[in-house]
Scaffold this motif. Sequence first.
Motif, PDB file in Angstrom:
ATOM      1  N   ALA A 160      50.181  58.814  24.427  1.00 47.37           N
ATOM      2  CA  ALA A 160      51.032  58.135  23.449  1.00 47.37           C
ATOM      3  C   ALA A 160      50.412  58.296  22.068  1.00 47.37           C
ATOM      4  CB  ALA A 160      51.166  56.660  23.808  1.00 47.37           C
ATOM      5  N   LEU A 161      51.210  58.693  21.099  1.00 49.52           N
ATOM      6  CA  LEU A 161      50.678  59.134  19.809  1.00 49.52           C
ATOM      7  C   LEU A 161      51.392  58.442  18.655  1.00 49.52           C
ATOM      8  CD1 LEU A 161      48.814  61.318  18.406  1.00 49.52           C
ATOM      9  CD2 LEU A 161      50.838  62.807  18.414  1.00 49.52           C
ATOM     10  N   THR A 162      50.647  58.157  17.595  1.00 54.03           N
ATOM     11  CA  THR A 162      51.234  57.708  16.333  1.00 54.03           C
ATOM     12  C   THR A 162      50.983  58.779  15.280  1.00 54.03           C
ATOM     13  OG1 THR A 162      50.959  55.349  16.795  1.00 54.03           O
ATOM     14  CG2 THR A 162      51.163  55.993  14.486  1.00 54.03           C
ATOM     15  N   LEU A 163      52.040  59.195  14.609  1.00 56.75           N
ATOM     16  CA  LEU A 163      51.975  60.199  13.554  1.00 56.75           C
ATOM     17  C   LEU A 163      52.044  59.497  12.211  1.00 56.75           C
ATOM     18  CD1 LEU A 163      52.084  63.347  13.022  1.00 56.75           C
ATOM     19  CD2 LEU A 163      54.584  63.073  12.976  1.00 56.75           C
ATOM     20  N   VAL A 164      51.122  59.828  11.293  1.00 54.04           N
ATOM     21  CA  VAL A 164      51.065  59.182   9.983  1.00 54.04           C
ATOM     22  C   VAL A 164      51.100  60.262   8.907  1.00 54.04           C
ATOM     23  CG1 VAL A 164      49.794  57.598   8.482  1.00 54.04           C
ATOM     24  CG2 VAL A 164      49.607  57.373  10.974  1.00 54.04           C
ATOM     25  N   GLY A 165      52.057  60.141   7.962  1.00 55.64           N
ATOM     26  CA  GLY A 165      52.129  61.149   6.918  1.00 55.64           C
ATOM     27  C   GLY A 165      53.020  60.740   5.766  1.00 55.64           C
ATOM     28  N   GLY A 166      52.843  61.417   4.641  1.00 58.38           N
ATOM     29  CA  GLY A 166      53.690  61.194   3.487  1.00 58.38           C
ATOM     30  C   GLY A 166      55.128  61.574   3.795  1.00 58.38           C
ATOM     31  N   VAL A 167      56.073  60.776   3.334  1.00 56.77           N
ATOM     32  CA  VAL A 167      57.478  61.024   3.634  1.00 56.77           C
ATOM     33  C   VAL A 167      57.997  62.223   2.852  1.00 56.77           C
ATOM     34  CG1 VAL A 167      59.803  60.079   3.609  1.00 56.77           C
ATOM     35  CG2 VAL A 167      57.871  58.607   4.223  1.00 56.77           C
ATOM     36  N   ALA A 266      46.473  55.031   8.177  1.00 60.92           N
ATOM     37  CA  ALA A 266      46.133  55.231   9.594  1.00 60.92           C
ATOM     38  C   ALA A 266      44.965  54.344  10.017  1.00 60.92           C
ATOM     39  CB  ALA A 266      45.801  56.699   9.837  1.00 60.92           C
ATOM     40  N   THR A 267      44.008  54.151   9.120  1.00 61.64           N
ATOM     41  CA  THR A 267      42.867  53.281   9.429  1.00 61.64           C
ATOM     42  C   THR A 267      43.337  51.873   9.745  1.00 61.64           C
ATOM     43  OG1 THR A 267      41.399  54.593   8.010  1.00 61.64           O
ATOM     44  CG2 THR A 267      40.693  52.352   8.541  1.00 61.64           C
ATOM     45  N   TYR A 268      44.290  51.385   8.956  1.00 58.39           N
ATOM     46  CA  TYR A 268      44.846  50.055   9.196  1.00 58.39           C
ATOM     47  C   TYR A 268      45.675  50.027  10.488  1.00 58.39           C
ATOM     48  CZ  TYR A 268      47.277  45.642   8.397  1.00 58.39           C
ATOM     49  OH  TYR A 268      47.765  44.370   8.530  1.00 58.39           O
ATOM     50  N   GLU A 269      46.502  51.047  10.679  1.00 54.93           N
ATOM     51  CA  GLU A 269      47.349  51.105  11.873  1.00 54.93           C
ATOM     52  C   GLU A 269      46.512  51.183  13.151  1.00 54.93           C
ATOM     53  OE1 GLU A 269      50.708  50.894  12.221  1.00 54.93           O
ATOM     54  OE2 GLU A 269      50.843  50.468  10.062  1.00 54.93           O
ATOM     55  N   ALA A 270      45.410  51.925  13.099  1.00 54.26           N
ATOM     56  CA  ALA A 270      44.563  52.079  14.281  1.00 54.26           C
ATOM     57  C   ALA A 270      43.903  50.759  14.679  1.00 54.26           C
ATOM     58  CB  ALA A 270      43.508  53.150  14.028  1.00 54.26           C
ATOM     59  N   ARG A 271      43.621  49.906  13.693  1.00 53.64           N
ATOM     60  CA  ARG A 271      43.079  48.581  14.010  1.00 53.64           C
ATOM     61  C   ARG A 271      44.126  47.711  14.703  1.00 53.64           C
ATOM     62  NH1 ARG A 271      40.438  48.920   8.745  1.00 53.64           N
ATOM     63  NH2 ARG A 271      42.064  47.596   7.838  1.00 53.64           N
ATOM     64  N   ARG A 272      45.380  47.887  14.324  1.00 50.08           N
ATOM     65  CA  ARG A 272      46.472  47.091  14.915  1.00 50.08           C
ATOM     66  C   ARG A 272      46.912  47.640  16.274  1.00 50.08           C
ATOM     67  NH1 ARG A 272      49.711  43.769  11.648  1.00 50.08           N
ATOM     68  NH2 ARG A 272      51.491  44.319  12.979  1.00 50.08           N
ATOM     69  N   HIS A 273      46.749  48.937  16.453  1.00 52.66           N
ATOM     70  CA  HIS A 273      47.194  49.587  17.690  1.00 52.66           C
ATOM     71  C   HIS A 273      46.056  50.439  18.261  1.00 52.66           C
ATOM     72  CE1 HIS A 273      51.373  48.443  16.826  1.00 52.66           C
ATOM     73  NE2 HIS A 273      51.128  48.788  15.578  1.00 52.66           N
ATOM     74  N   PRO A 274      44.997  49.809  18.752  1.00 51.34           N
ATOM     75  CA  PRO A 274      43.837  50.567  19.235  1.00 51.34           C
ATOM     76  C   PRO A 274      44.089  51.289  20.565  1.00 51.34           C
ATOM     77  CG  PRO A 274      43.541  48.228  19.652  1.00 51.34           C
ATOM     78  CD  PRO A 274      44.787  48.352  18.841  1.00 51.34           C
ATOM     79  N   ASP A 275      45.282  51.107  21.128  1.00 54.26           N
ATOM     80  CA  ASP A 275      45.599  51.716  22.411  1.00 54.26           C
ATOM     81  C   ASP A 275      46.050  53.155  22.302  1.00 54.26           C
ATOM     82  OD1 ASP A 275      47.823  50.620  21.003  1.00 54.26           O
ATOM     83  OD2 ASP A 275      49.079  50.902  22.786  1.00 54.26           O
ATOM     84  N   ARG A 276      46.231  53.683  21.061  1.00 53.76           N
ATOM     85  CA  ARG A 276      46.769  55.037  20.923  1.00 53.76           C
ATOM     86  C   ARG A 276      46.095  55.782  19.783  1.00 53.76           C
ATOM     87  NH1 ARG A 276      52.632  55.590  19.826  1.00 53.76           N
ATOM     88  NH2 ARG A 276      52.955  54.204  21.603  1.00 53.76           N
ATOM     89  N   PRO A 277      45.996  57.108  19.893  1.00 53.75           N
ATOM     90  CA  PRO A 277      45.445  57.905  18.792  1.00 53.75           C
ATOM     91  C   PRO A 277      46.432  57.983  17.627  1.00 53.75           C
ATOM     92  CG  PRO A 277      46.155  59.330  20.572  1.00 53.75           C
ATOM     93  CD  PRO A 277      46.308  57.929  21.074  1.00 53.75           C
ATOM     94  N   HIS A 278      45.896  58.103  16.420  1.00 59.54           N
ATOM     95  CA  HIS A 278      46.697  58.212  15.211  1.00 59.54           C
ATOM     96  C   HIS A 278      46.405  59.560  14.564  1.00 59.54           C
ATOM     97  CE1 HIS A 278      46.980  53.961  16.033  1.00 59.54           C
ATOM     98  NE2 HIS A 278      47.890  53.837  15.086  1.00 59.54           N
ATOM     99  N   LEU A 279      47.439  60.356  14.409  1.00 55.83           N
ATOM    100  CA  LEU A 279      47.307  61.701  13.861  1.00 55.83           C
ATOM    101  C   LEU A 279      47.759  61.703  12.411  1.00 55.83           C
ATOM    102  CD1 LEU A 279      46.647  64.698  14.544  1.00 55.83           C
ATOM    103  CD2 LEU A 279      49.087  64.988  15.036  1.00 55.83           C
TER     104      LEU A 279
END
Length: 340
Positions: A160-167, A266-279
């Motif tokens: 399960a993956l989270t993608l983080v990027g400029g819109v 992504a650093t903030y999101e990873a703290r909230r969702h530590p169950d998945r990698p953030h790309l």
Amino acid sequence: MIHPHIADALKVPDLVRLTDKIILIRFESMKIYSALAAVRHLLERGTIRSGQTVIDSSSGIYAYALALACHRHGLRCHIVASTTVDTTTLAQLEILGATVEQVSHSDNLKLDQELRVRRVREILSDHPSWHWMRQYHDDVHYLGYHEVADRIAAAFGGTALTLVGGVGSGASTGGLAERLRAKDPSVRLVGVQPFGSVTFGSQEHHDPEAIIAGIGSSIVFDNVRHHLYDTVHWLDFTHAMSGTVALLRDHAVFAGLSTGAGYLAATYEARRHPDRPHLVIGADTGHRYVERVFARHGEALDPAGLKPVEISAPAEMSTPWSRMPWPRTAWPTGRKEPEA
């Protein structure tokens, strides 16, 4: 592998682990994928032909990508460039054979983009045989990111993956998310925006420091598919700069401002969702930001002490950093988007 053209080599990204839960997908210049696939598709369809001139406006990396694609496929290229395009990029464009003109200097993002679009329309009225690539509006620019998404899927398997990027234009984050979700609907998409962008409703908030090239817009981009995003972050220039400097200091990654903004989100999101990698999408290198960002590294804030204001509606937004859930919601019905 021996590549037939430098564009084919430059487009390939590298995956770099930054922390246990944050991975960077680092591009030399991300939009080469988009430009190559778009040009190839238009040639195959007969929309354009070898030797024809294509035209578009750009704040930098798309101009370079389009010039490379034209060089590879024997097309002529004309760029209406933003005032943010640096002399290094301009020199490369000209040597690659592109003709380039920059609009009048403006510190206002809306005026800069409007001037560029207006100038493109003027040129097309004088040269009706030229093809407008319309990177902000033609969904042909989604095609190139399908190949990137397949590389990501192969690297991460069923994780399960989270993608983080400029819109930005919407094509990169949108193209990746759509392709990845075809196999795994649980893929999350976090979009990063500057204040002042109309795309997710921050146009009333002015950031005097920045035009953060490539992640926001003061005019409507048809390629942005709002229903693909799960969360949106808005960051001011100082926070984006702080993320960019931290990437270099802590991980030796010399990347552009949008990458730094994405890394901070992504650093903030990873703290909230530590169950998945953030790309994190690293769209380009840091070379064109040396004077505006890296030379000012002493002004950078410590990311450890930064966090966004959590909001539930754009009206609650405040600088310097806001975060809002956007649970795959279309642009609100009846809400009129600003005209280009």
